[in-house]
Design an enzyme around this catalytic site. Structure first.
Site, short mmCIF file in Angstrom:
data_model
loop_
_atom_site.label_atom_id
_atom_site.label_comp_id
_atom_site.label_asym_id
_atom_site.label_seq_id
_atom_site.Cartn_x
_atom_site.Cartn_y
_atom_site.Cartn_z
N HIS A 84 0.88 -1.18 0.00
CA HIS A 84 0.00 0.00 0.00
C HIS A 84 0.92 1.23 0.00
CE1 HIS A 84 -2.80 2.95 1.77
NE2 HIS A 84 -3.77 2.13 1.45
N ASP A 99 3.08 -5.27 7.26
CA ASP A 99 1.87 -4.45 7.25
C ASP A 99 0.69 -5.40 7.35
OD1 ASP A 99 -0.43 -3.11 6.59
OD2 ASP A 99 0.36 -2.17 4.77
N GLN A 130 -4.63 -5.55 6.40
CA GLN A 130 -5.66 -6.38 5.76
C GLN A 130 -5.72 -7.79 6.34
OE1 GLN A 130 -7.99 -5.42 3.72
NE2 GLN A 130 -7.20 -3.34 3.49
N LYS A 153 -10.21 -1.56 10.43
CA LYS A 153 -10.33 -2.69 9.49
C LYS A 153 -10.83 -3.93 10.24
CE LYS A 153 -7.56 -0.74 6.16
NZ LYS A 153 -8.14 -0.03 5.03
N CYS A 211 -4.85 2.82 -3.72
CA CYS A 211 -3.58 3.26 -3.10
C CYS A 211 -2.45 2.28 -3.36
CB CYS A 211 -3.74 3.50 -1.60
SG CYS A 211 -4.75 4.91 -1.23
#
Lengths: 141, 411
Positions: free
Chosen positions: B127, B204, B207, B230, B369
């Site tokens: 991202h 990261d 998600q 999220k 993004c």
């Protein structure tokens, strides 16, 4: 306010009264998008690109011998292109002063104002600003 | 194939007030949970309850409210420690979200450790928020960024990974799950490989956290970043996990209250210990409380059950969408989570999204993004449908019917 630009807007409002249903409305916009003459490939350059977040819009402007601004535009998304076609119908071939001072109300009246909201990143709002800038720039020449 | 969830899906949906909404006269079909998940009533209530009855500034207060607020806030830190299986609660720093967490690592560890001649490895899947902080720092410090490329199906290219590791990067940044393609990266293996060449690893997890059980000690990574919104929690709050030994060495980032030990004009100002060293200023208190409620909610349903249901939805959506002529699924790696991205020949993603919106179907369109992915695949963007615990097979049917209708209009 310019009588030319206003009567063009009224014509579009009248035209859209035939499509009360959203689907017909969008179908009409898609038709307009398909009918819009493609911009000359030589004008599809980065300098003419108005980058929205989602779809790309190219816009070029020239002065006609009669002293009117003539716009050409294109987009890679067909609904955007249809909306661009409406903008061109309203603003192209008008005097720089008329363009710079225009008050665009037709999108609101045909129920498509959401497309002009700053949260819609389709480049349309930036395009309208750019068209008015051209009007302003040509009027001080 | 439609398959019943391992929990009462209808009852679960009733816990989400927003799912009752209508859009343009259609029942809302919310397929944009990868951008932000909706919140169950318990999360909304926990925040409201906190603001109405317990709010006060945390730490250092001697009065009852300050003590109760501090206990609630620190309680969520403990809960989160357990949730991701961190070794110590001091390894959890509350931030404003994944972006903030990554910027924190760049601003402290990165600024202190990366110099000219060093290499930082990023994957093509990242991202923007796991790219741009490194680019900004690279400009200042003069280190190199090497990109780990992806294969046609959206999985990481093994050869490219090897090539990047052969340059002995000081840092490797990888997303656990791609927000655009849904690719699940084998972060445990990648971390082990990166550690062999001495790289620090940042994952990261934005998600991944709503879809998978996260075990940071099993992964072995040095940093893990994620966002509350999220995972059914509030926006404006997230966390950074960092290994204790790294956090202790790292210089402070933002200066302010709480992060100091002593402040003096005459002598050198000294700093607090982690995690407080990195939590300057009054945090998003009700957000942290809401995040705690979200963790409880997720655990009450069961992440395994949620993952199983979402996997069935992704499979069903991929099959049904593939029936549409000219359909191109973007991102078809074997292990996928969260999202189905696609394009339909002869149509633009934003046009499909506009028509779907008129039908009450909320999807995301554009580059999500992740412009480097789009550049690599040579596409303008995708339409992305993403799923959560509350998503249904009927919603997938509504999506497919909507796309069919849109395609008919657009072609």
């Amino acid at each position: 306010m310019s009588a030319t630009i206003d009567s063009r807007q009224n014509q579009i409002i009248e035209e859209f009264e035939m499509f009360p249903d959203w689907m017909e409305k969008y179908e009409h916009i898609i038709e307009l998008g398909k009918e819009l003459n493609l911009i000359d490939e030589s004008k599809k350059i980065d300098d003419n690109l108005i980058k929205g977040c989602q779809s790309r819009v190219w816009l070029s402007a020239e002065m006609s011998p009669e002293g009117n601004v003539v716009f050409e535009a294109d987009s890679d998304a067909i609904i955007t292109k249809g909306l661009v076609a409406l903008m061109i119908r309203v603003l192209s071939d008008a005097t720089p002063k008329e363009i710079a001072e225009s008050n665009l109300h037709f999108l609101e009246e045909i129920g498509l104002n959401a497309h002009l909201s700053p949260t819609r990143s389709n480049g349309l709002l930036s395009m309208v600003k750019q068209m008015k800038m051209y009007g302003l720039a040509f009027s001080v020449r | 194939m439609k398959r019943n969830a391992a929990y009462d899906l209808n009852a679960l949906r009733r816990e989400f007030p927003i799912l009752d909404r209508e859009v343009y006269g259609h029942p809302l079909v919310y397929l944009d949970s990868a951008a932000s998940a909706q919140k169950p009533r318990v999360v909304i209530e926990a925040q409201r309850e906190y603001e109405a009855h317990f709010h006060s500034n945390i730490h250092r207060g001697v009065h009852t409210l300050a003590t109760q607020a501090t206990e609630a806030y620190e309680g969520v830190r403990s809960k989160l420690t357990e949730h991701i299986n961190a070794a110590r609660r001091e390894e959890i720093i509350f931030t404003s979200g994944t972006t903030d967490s990554i910027n924190l690592v760049a601003g402290t560890w990165g600024r202190a450790n990366l110099n000219s001649g060093d290499v930082v490895a990023l994957t093509r899947l990242e991202h923007h928020s796991n790219i741009v902080p490194w680019q900004i720092l690279a400009k200042e410090k003069g280190f190199d960024i090497v990109v780990i490329e992806i294969d046609e199906d959206g999985s990481l290219c093994e050869e490219s990974l090897k090539a990047a590791l052969s340059r002995s990067p000081k840092l490797l940044c990888v997303s656990h799950v791609s927000n655009t393609l849904g690719t699940v990266n084998d972060v445990t293996r990648i971390t082990a490989q990166a550690h062999e060449v001495g790289a620090v690893v940042l994952v990261d997890g934005a998600q991944a956290v709503p879809h998978k059980k996260i075990d940071v000690r099993d992964i072995g990574c040095d940093f893990y970043a994620a966002s509350g919104h999220k995972m059914y929690g509030p926006s404006g709050v997230g966390f950074l996990y960092g290994k204790a030994e790294l956090l202790e060495e790292m210089p402070p980032w933002k200066g302010g209250g709480e992060m100091i030990q002593t402040v003096s004009f005459e002598e050198e100002t000294t700093f607090n210990v982690p995690p407080y060293k990195f939590e300057a200023g009054t945090p998003h208190l009700s957000g942290v409380i809401g995040l705690g409620a979200a963790l409880d909610w997720i655990n009450s349903v069961g992440l395994d059950k949620i993952a199983e249901h979402e996997e069935a939805l992704i499979k069903y959506a991929s099959e049904r969408l593939s029936e549409i002529e000219g359909m191109r699924l973007i991102g078809t790696s074997k292990d996928k989570a969260s999202v189905v991205s696609f394009l339909v020949d002869g149509t633009h993603p934003s046009d499909i999204g506009t028509i779907l919106d008129q039908l009450g179907v909320a999807v995301r369109t554009g580059h999500h993004c992740t412009e480097p992915i789009m550049n690599k695949l040579g596409i303008p963007g995708t339409v992305r449908a993403s799923f959560a615990a509350y998503s249904t097979f009927e919603e997938v049917d509504a999506l497919v019917a909507g796309v069919e209708r849109a395609v008919k209009m657009l072609r």
